[in-house]
Design an enzyme around this catalytic site. Sequence first.
Site, PDB file in Angstrom:
ATOM      1  N   HIS A 107     -11.857  21.330 -13.442  1.00  0.00           N
ATOM      2  CA  HIS A 107     -10.735  21.563 -14.497  1.00  0.00           C
ATOM      3  C   HIS A 107      -9.732  20.562 -14.691  1.00  0.00           C
ATOM      4  O   HIS A 107      -8.538  20.754 -15.046  1.00  0.00           O
ATOM      5  CB  HIS A 107     -10.333  23.002 -13.828  1.00  0.00           C
ATOM      6  N   GLY A 163     -13.283  -2.241  10.061  1.00  0.00           N
ATOM      7  CA  GLY A 163     -12.374  -1.245  10.266  1.00  0.00           C
ATOM      8  C   GLY A 163     -12.971   0.092   9.250  1.00  0.00           C
ATOM      9  O   GLY A 163     -12.842   1.099   9.758  1.00  0.00           O
ATOM     10  N   ARG A 164     -13.581  -0.213   8.188  1.00  0.00           N
ATOM     11  CA  ARG A 164     -13.927   0.949   7.363  1.00  0.00           C
ATOM     12  C   ARG A 164     -15.487   1.450   7.932  1.00  0.00           C
ATOM     13  O   ARG A 164     -15.955   2.320   7.455  1.00  0.00           O
ATOM     14  CB  ARG A 164     -14.347   0.269   5.925  1.00  0.00           C
ATOM     15  N   LYS A 188      -7.626  -1.486  15.094  1.00  0.00           N
ATOM     16  CA  LYS A 188      -8.641  -2.428  15.698  1.00  0.00           C
ATOM     17  C   LYS A 188      -7.678  -3.659  16.199  1.00  0.00           C
ATOM     18  O   LYS A 188      -7.988  -4.213  17.302  1.00  0.00           O
ATOM     19  CB  LYS A 188      -9.452  -2.888  14.503  1.00  0.00           C
ATOM     20  N   GLU A 211       2.176  -0.991   9.648  1.00  0.00           N
ATOM     21  CA  GLU A 211       2.459   0.413   9.397  1.00  0.00           C
ATOM     22  C   GLU A 211       1.980   1.104  10.576  1.00  0.00           C
ATOM     23  O   GLU A 211       3.002   1.805  11.135  1.00  0.00           O
ATOM     24  CB  GLU A 211       1.415   1.042   8.328  1.00  0.00           C
TER      25      GLU A 211
HETATM   26  O1  F6P Z   1      -6.060  -2.703   5.122  1.00  0.00           O
HETATM   27  C1  F6P Z   1      -6.959  -3.570   5.368  1.00  0.00           C
HETATM   28  C2  F6P Z   1      -7.268  -3.206   6.890  1.00  0.00           C
HETATM   29  O2  F6P Z   1      -7.458  -4.467   7.466  1.00  0.00           O
HETATM   30  C3  F6P Z   1      -8.812  -2.418   6.534  1.00  0.00           C
HETATM   31  O3  F6P Z   1      -9.721  -2.993   6.621  1.00  0.00           O
HETATM   32  C4  F6P Z   1      -8.465  -1.809   8.013  1.00  0.00           C
HETATM   33  O4  F6P Z   1      -9.244  -0.660   8.181  1.00  0.00           O
HETATM   34  C5  F6P Z   1      -7.000  -1.515   8.106  1.00  0.00           C
HETATM   35  O5  F6P Z   1      -6.233  -2.661   7.664  1.00  0.00           O
HETATM   36  C6  F6P Z   1      -6.111  -1.113   9.561  1.00  0.00           C
HETATM   37  O6  F6P Z   1      -6.502  -2.373  10.446  1.00  0.00           O
HETATM   38  P1  F6P Z   1      -6.105  -2.090  12.133  1.00  0.00           P
HETATM   39  O7  F6P Z   1      -7.121  -1.071  12.526  1.00  0.00           O
HETATM   40  O8  F6P Z   1      -6.329  -3.450  12.709  1.00  0.00           O
HETATM   41  O9  F6P Z   1      -4.980  -1.577  12.379  1.00  0.00           O
END
Ligand code: F6P
Length: 553
Positions: A395, A278-279, A217, A223
């Site tokens: 299990h 995002g979620r 987003k 990452e």
């Molecule tokens: O880890 C927090 C967060 O802001 C989430 O809410 C979101 O889904 C994720 O990081 C990834 O964010 P982006 O889509 O901006 O890379």
Amino acid sequence: MSFSSFSQASDLPAWKKLQELYDASGKNLSVKEQFQSDSDRFAKFSREFTNYDGSKILFDFSKNIVNDEILKLLIELAKEAKVESLRDALFAGEKINFTEGRAVFHPALRNQSNKVLKVDSQDVTPEVNRVLAHIKEFSEQVRSGAWTGYTGKRITDVVNIGIGGSDLGPVMVTEALKHYASPDLRVHFVSNIDGTHISETLRSLSQESTLFLIASKTFTTAETTTNANSAKKWFLEAAVDEKHIAKHFAALSTNAEEVAKFGIDTKNMFEFESWVGGRYSVWSAIGLSVVLYIGYDNFEKFLKGAEAMDKHFTEQPLEDNIPAIGGLLSVWYNNFFGAQTHLVAPFDQYLHRFPAYLQQLSMESNGKSVNRANEFVKYSTGTILFGEPATNSQHSFFQLVHQGTKLIPADFILAAKSHNPIQNNLHQRMLASNFFAQAEALMVGKTEEQVRAEGNPENIVPHKVFSGNRPTTSILAQEITPAALGALIVYYEHLTLTEGAVWNINSYDQFGVELGKVLAKSIGSQLDDAVAKVDNHDGSTNSLINQFKSWSA
Ligand code: F6P
């Protein structure tokens, strides 16, 4: 804000009445006895959802620790907490995410009936439809082989690079709908900053036939940008010329500027708006990997199923409102029984990532301790959601669910029809028998008398007793189709809204993930120097960093 005219939910009259009822009788209410004394109980406490295509999902709430009086008071609580007003404000595009000044408008992404839906007095539907048309065109080109890589070969592998909501939704949905997937296209997901994730993913892939979707987003998530750069480097090792990036990289983002800086042609950018959290973004361009995998027509069914659950949630009175009932039961267990956790166990291998997806949905949304009146809440919020598919989970951790000291409300999910009815449907019948048996056993338990009657020695008797009265909600779909999955996800979205509305918290920001990110950045720069000792943290952190440096040298 019409939906937030109170501060602490525990001050609401219905909350107080619920507390009295819990103390007087609620905590000892035996579900088994309720079934014995009320032959209508199943009919009273189960609700059937009808999807847009006529398919059904049965939500059986009758094995929960409720009776008419409790449910009535929970509905009263929802009314006093103005759950419906918050819901209506969300669906009206109001900026209910007040800490970030944003609307929370993901239902607009599944507005398949093309209603006029406005944010800041502007209809967002044409733009949503434009992006969907772009997704359709692009996905059809890739799936048909018309879109080729830089050497003219067709795309065989799609790698989605993203994290959190830009990963969990697409992973979960592609896994859940694998039955509908094209055999010619594989999808892979890279999320972790651990170099192992991308290295192991790329190991078997060819640059000539791989398409990367950079899903972010913000397009600033460390990452994702680091993994995307590693992917670009790997790609250029073979393709050499940067002009080939256009055929192999697409961006799913709200941030055109950063996308262009990364080197992706903005023609290959699939946009969405800041009002998509995002979620809640699998319905947006973030779902491109899903479309590539299952095809646009199936994605449309997924959206329509989601829209049908939106319609149910916005139109049904609270008494018959399935997500609202789910959310209110969660409040009942969290705040009166002191339950800390919620188990979601899909009796369905295709749904094996569903609990992981729901963890972000639920815990990032409602892991808050300050209410909308900017005060610390005086009650427990959020729930520790966990789960694994059954029967595997039976299990492993089901022992604690049956005989542990904690109350763990659980949802069990099953599809009546399997996509793989092998051995004359034997597997499915065994799976289903476990689905029924587990919920029954958790409710009925096993008494001392029963254990004794089995001939167990006296000193073993207490170990084999099951208290029972452990609540479950059984969710029985006809089949896991795109439409059913869409509806099921939205059930949990609105259940989460209901909880957040009662708790009077903002379910739509996520400041809690920021602190760690900022600290990691500053420690990251200290790790760039492999030898210099650090001493500006606490004693433990200093020692750990210095040990890491010496061992990783
Ligand atoms: O880890 C927090 C967060 O802001 C989430 O809410 C979101 O889904 C994720 O990081 C990834 O964010 P982006 O889509 O901006 O890379």
